[in-house]
Design a protein around this motif. Structure first.
Motif, PDB file in Angstrom:
ATOM      1  N   SER A   1     -11.156  28.717  60.340  1.00 16.53           N
ATOM      2  CA  SER A   1     -12.329  28.231  61.058  1.00 16.53           C
ATOM      3  C   SER A   1     -13.533  28.024  60.151  1.00 16.53           C
ATOM      4  CB  SER A   1     -12.716  29.207  62.177  1.00 16.53           C
ATOM      5  OG  SER A   1     -11.701  29.268  63.160  1.00 16.53           O
ATOM      6  N   PHE A   2     -13.437  28.464  58.887  1.00 16.57           N
ATOM      7  CA  PHE A   2     -14.526  28.206  57.956  1.00 16.57           C
ATOM      8  C   PHE A   2     -14.696  26.703  57.762  1.00 16.57           C
ATOM      9  CE2 PHE A   2     -13.831  32.613  56.328  1.00 16.57           C
ATOM     10  CZ  PHE A   2     -15.148  33.044  56.440  1.00 16.57           C
ATOM     11  N   LEU A   3     -15.930  26.294  57.502  1.00 13.38           N
ATOM     12  CA  LEU A   3     -16.160  24.902  57.162  1.00 13.38           C
ATOM     13  C   LEU A   3     -15.496  24.584  55.830  1.00 13.38           C
ATOM     14  CD1 LEU A   3     -19.885  24.528  58.203  1.00 13.38           C
ATOM     15  CD2 LEU A   3     -17.963  23.302  59.192  1.00 13.38           C
ATOM     16  N   TYR A   4     -14.971  23.371  55.722  1.00 13.69           N
ATOM     17  CA  TYR A   4     -14.274  22.965  54.515  1.00 13.69           C
ATOM     18  C   TYR A   4     -15.231  22.941  53.325  1.00 13.69           C
ATOM     19  CZ  TYR A   4     -11.705  20.137  51.184  1.00 13.69           C
ATOM     20  OH  TYR A   4     -11.081  19.684  50.056  1.00 13.69           O
ATOM     21  N   THR A   5     -14.802  23.521  52.203  1.00  8.38           N
ATOM     22  CA  THR A   5     -15.590  23.490  50.970  1.00  8.38           C
ATOM     23  C   THR A   5     -14.728  22.882  49.870  1.00  8.38           C
ATOM     24  OG1 THR A   5     -14.907  25.775  50.548  1.00  8.38           O
ATOM     25  CG2 THR A   5     -17.069  25.439  51.527  1.00  8.38           C
ATOM     26  N   PHE A   6     -15.227  21.825  49.263  1.00 13.30           N
ATOM     27  CA  PHE A   6     -14.441  21.090  48.283  1.00 13.30           C
ATOM     28  C   PHE A   6     -14.476  21.783  46.922  1.00 13.30           C
ATOM     29  CE2 PHE A   6     -12.372  17.609  46.333  1.00 13.30           C
ATOM     30  CZ  PHE A   6     -12.970  17.422  45.105  1.00 13.30           C
ATOM     31  N   ASN A   7     -13.318  21.859  46.296  1.00 16.71           N
ATOM     32  CA  ASN A   7     -13.196  22.395  44.950  1.00 16.71           C
ATOM     33  C   ASN A   7     -12.379  21.414  44.129  1.00 16.71           C
ATOM     34  OD1 ASN A   7     -12.560  23.817  42.577  1.00 16.71           O
ATOM     35  ND2 ASN A   7     -12.592  25.784  43.643  1.00 16.71           N
ATOM     36  N   PRO A   8     -12.938  20.837  43.063  1.00 20.61           N
ATOM     37  CA  PRO A   8     -12.207  19.817  42.291  1.00 20.61           C
ATOM     38  C   PRO A   8     -10.953  20.349  41.608  1.00 20.61           C
ATOM     39  CG  PRO A   8     -14.235  20.470  41.168  1.00 20.61           C
ATOM     40  CD  PRO A   8     -14.289  21.087  42.534  1.00 20.61           C
ATOM     41  N   GLN A   9     -10.823  21.680  41.493  1.00 19.42           N
ATOM     42  CA  GLN A   9      -9.639  22.264  40.864  1.00 19.42           C
ATOM     43  C   GLN A   9      -8.478  22.391  41.844  1.00 19.42           C
ATOM     44  OE1 GLN A   9      -9.904  22.630  37.640  1.00 19.42           O
ATOM     45  NE2 GLN A   9     -12.083  22.067  37.795  1.00 19.42           N
ATOM     46  N   GLU A  10      -8.731  22.145  43.126  1.00 18.71           N
ATOM     47  CA  GLU A  10      -7.697  22.283  44.154  1.00 18.71           C
ATOM     48  C   GLU A  10      -7.504  20.947  44.860  1.00 18.71           C
ATOM     49  OE1 GLU A  10      -9.500  25.185  46.590  1.00 18.71           O
ATOM     50  OE2 GLU A  10      -9.066  26.876  45.264  1.00 18.71           O
ATOM     51  N   GLN A  11      -6.408  20.805  45.561  1.00 15.51           N
ATOM     52  CA  GLN A  11      -6.153  19.582  46.307  1.00 15.51           C
ATOM     53  C   GLN A  11      -5.698  19.945  47.712  1.00 15.51           C
ATOM     54  OE1 GLN A  11      -4.084  16.553  44.150  1.00 15.51           O
ATOM     55  NE2 GLN A  11      -3.552  15.390  45.991  1.00 15.51           N
ATOM     56  N   TYR A  12      -6.616  20.533  48.456  1.00 19.46           N
ATOM     57  CA  TYR A  12      -6.341  20.888  49.838  1.00 19.46           C
ATOM     58  C   TYR A  12      -7.103  19.928  50.740  1.00 19.46           C
ATOM     59  CZ  TYR A  12      -4.890  25.226  47.547  1.00 19.46           C
ATOM     60  OH  TYR A  12      -4.294  26.135  46.723  1.00 19.46           O
TER      61      TYR A  12
END
Length: 316
Positions: A264-275
């Protein structure tokens, strides 16, 4: 049949633009009804207050409603400061995360109120009433013309002929209103275009990957809704049958409170991941045990669609 399918495909591809267009048209229609049926300028010293309320108050109400119907507002706030963690809930510590979410939410919430103000300025009824009671405009228009000019200026919204006799070398109040209205519309379109270009320029992914991401997010929401209904229905059936039959329930797996909290957390983008979503991240990190949820890079504005609910979801 092919034409109907083509129309449906077009509506699906451009549902965001069509949604904004429908909201704008409904707001403009509401403004027309209000100005034609409800609004009656008093044509006295109360012009300023009366006209300003009709111009600003509905826009403010529409702005608040824009926040209320946006699912991301409630996804951000729900559970952010539970009772057991109230002492550790620091608004200052989460200010950047809140602002990152609320800026695009605010931009969407402004569509209806700005449409109301622009439509009202083009029709000029509200502005003409408010401006005729404004002391600054009265002093400017009636400079050296005596108190009688001030009294007659109050009557302009009720008598269009007075505008030609009083304003003279100045723009009429109606012309002023329409000029401000077109400047407002031009400013809104310019800012919208620039912000859209900037957000896409800073997109962390390419155009086709972004398109794929949007397709995935839409399908995941649809499948989640279907599965959630099936799961909830099955659990309800088991509990109801056990209640009436006085039996013990068979084991039935449901996500834990912690599992629900993580996705339920808001999506947080991380360039090291591809979710592509919080569920995607949860599944590929050993049910969320390999990472810390709720932290990460800020969400680029162009990726705001990840947390958006489906079109029929109210957000409550």
């Amino acid at each position: 049949m092919d034409k109907l399918r083509g129309v449906l495909d077009f509506c699906i591809r451009h549902q965001t633009v069509l949604g904004y267009s429908i909201v704008s048209l409904l707001t403009a229609a509401s403004e027309h009804i209000f100005s034609s049926v409800v609004f009656q300028c008093p044509c006295n010293s109360g012009n300023m207050l009366y006209g300003s309320v009709f111009l600003i108050a509905p826009a403010f109400i529409l702005f608040l409603l824009g926040y209320m119907v946006n699912a991301r507002t409630w996804r951000l706030l729900t559970g952010s400061c539970p009772a057991e963690n109230r002492c550790g809930c620091s608004p200052c510590g989460t200010c950047a995360r809140y602002c990152c979410v609320l800026v695009p939410v605010t931009a969407r919430a402004l569509v209806a109120p700005l449409t109301w103000i622009a439509a009202a300025l083009l029709r000029a009824s509200f502005y003409e009433c408010a401006a005729s009671g404004n002391s600054l405009i009265r002093n400017l228009v009636c400079k050296g013309k005596g108190q009688e000019c001030h009294e007659r200026l109050f009557k302009i919204p009720c008598d269009a002929k007075l505008s030609q006799n009083i304003t003279g070398e100045f723009l009429s109040l109606q012309a002023q209103s329409q000029l401000i209205g077109w400047l407002l519309i031009a400013s809104i379109v310019t800012v919208a275009l620039i912000s859209t270009c900037v957000s896409h320029c800073y997109s962390p992914v390419s155009y086709l990957q972004l398109k794929f991401w949007k397709i995935y997010s839409k399908k995941e929401r649809e499948l989640f809704e279907i599965k959630a209904k099936e799961h909830a229905t099955r659990l309800a059936e088991i509990n109801t049958n056990c209640f009436f039959e006085a039996t013990d329930p068979a084991p039935f797996q449901t996500p834990s409170n912690e599992d629900w909290r993580k996705i339920s957390f808001l999506y947080t983008f991380n360039p090291q991941e591809q979710y592509y979503s919080m569920i995607h991240k949860y599944i590929n990190t050993n049910r969320g045990n390999n990472v810390k949820f709720g932290v990460g890079h800020q969400i680029p504005p162009v990726l705001g669609f990840v947390d958006e609910a489906s079109a029929n979801e109210s957000g409550f």
